[in-house]
Design a protein around this motif. Structure first.
Motif: not given
Length: 191
Positions: A97-98, A120-125, A129, A149, A151-152
């Motif tokens: 994930y990171y 993080p690899f995925n900013q929406d997960a 950070e 983020q 979105t979470n």
């Protein structure tokens, strides 16, 4: 709108999940209170806090039970932030994930501390950070400065957690300072 609560307390923890918190001072400068300068109130905080039914939704943290950021666990579950648990940057599956970047290493009280950037690899997960500080050799967390983020987040547009850990005489690293910075989403009600 500024909502601000200042408190001074001592908290004891016993595994699993048992807390005792003694609040010696508390001041609520949130919207429901008249903001004033001066000393924070000393004494029993239970008498100073409003009931949970009238709790200000713009305030994230009023009690130790509101947030337990245990980064040593694989998943960090904070229901006040999100229904989904967050993957810890030091979990057993964190490399999925990171990505990590060693920023610097420095000496603090005779110990080498590594400052590591965590992305993080995925900013929406549901991930963190920021920066983590690791004690060389024993791999204890010395501190974190993480953001989440938007979105979470359920109710907030920005959330930052800062923790510093202290080495106790028993040889254990315990939470010595915690700070949370956040912005609540604006809620509009139309009639």
């Amino acid at each position: 709108r500024l909502n601000f609560v200042e408190s001074w307390s001592e908290t004891w923890y016993r595994h699993p999940g048992e807390y005792k918190s003694v609040v010696t001072a508390f001041k609520d400068l949130s919207e429901k209170q008249a903001a004033s300068a001066g000393a924070i109130n000393a004494g029993d905080r239970d008498g100073l806090r409003s009931s949970s039914s009238s709790r200000n939704p713009y305030l994230f943290y009023l009690d130790v039970s509101d947030a337990e950021f245990n980064f040593y666990e694989n998943l960090v579950n904070v229901p006040r932030l999100s229904v989904r648990p967050f993957v810890s940057p030091i979990s057993t599956s964190a490399r999925l994930y990171y990505k990590y970047h060693l920023v610097e290493s420095f000496l603090e009280e005779g110990r080498v501390i590594h400052k590591i950037e965590v992305t993080p690899f995925n900013q929406d997960a549901p991930l963190f950070e920021g920066t983590i500080f690791i004690v060389d050799g024993i791999w204890a967390i010395r501190g974190v400065n993480f953001q989440i983020q938007p979105t979470n987040l359920n109710f907030f547009t920005y959330f930052q957690v800062i923790h510093d850990y202290n080495l106790e005489e028993t040889g254990e690293w315990t939470l010595g300072r915690e700070e949370y910075y956040y912005n609540a989403k604006e809620v509009y009600i139309y009639f």
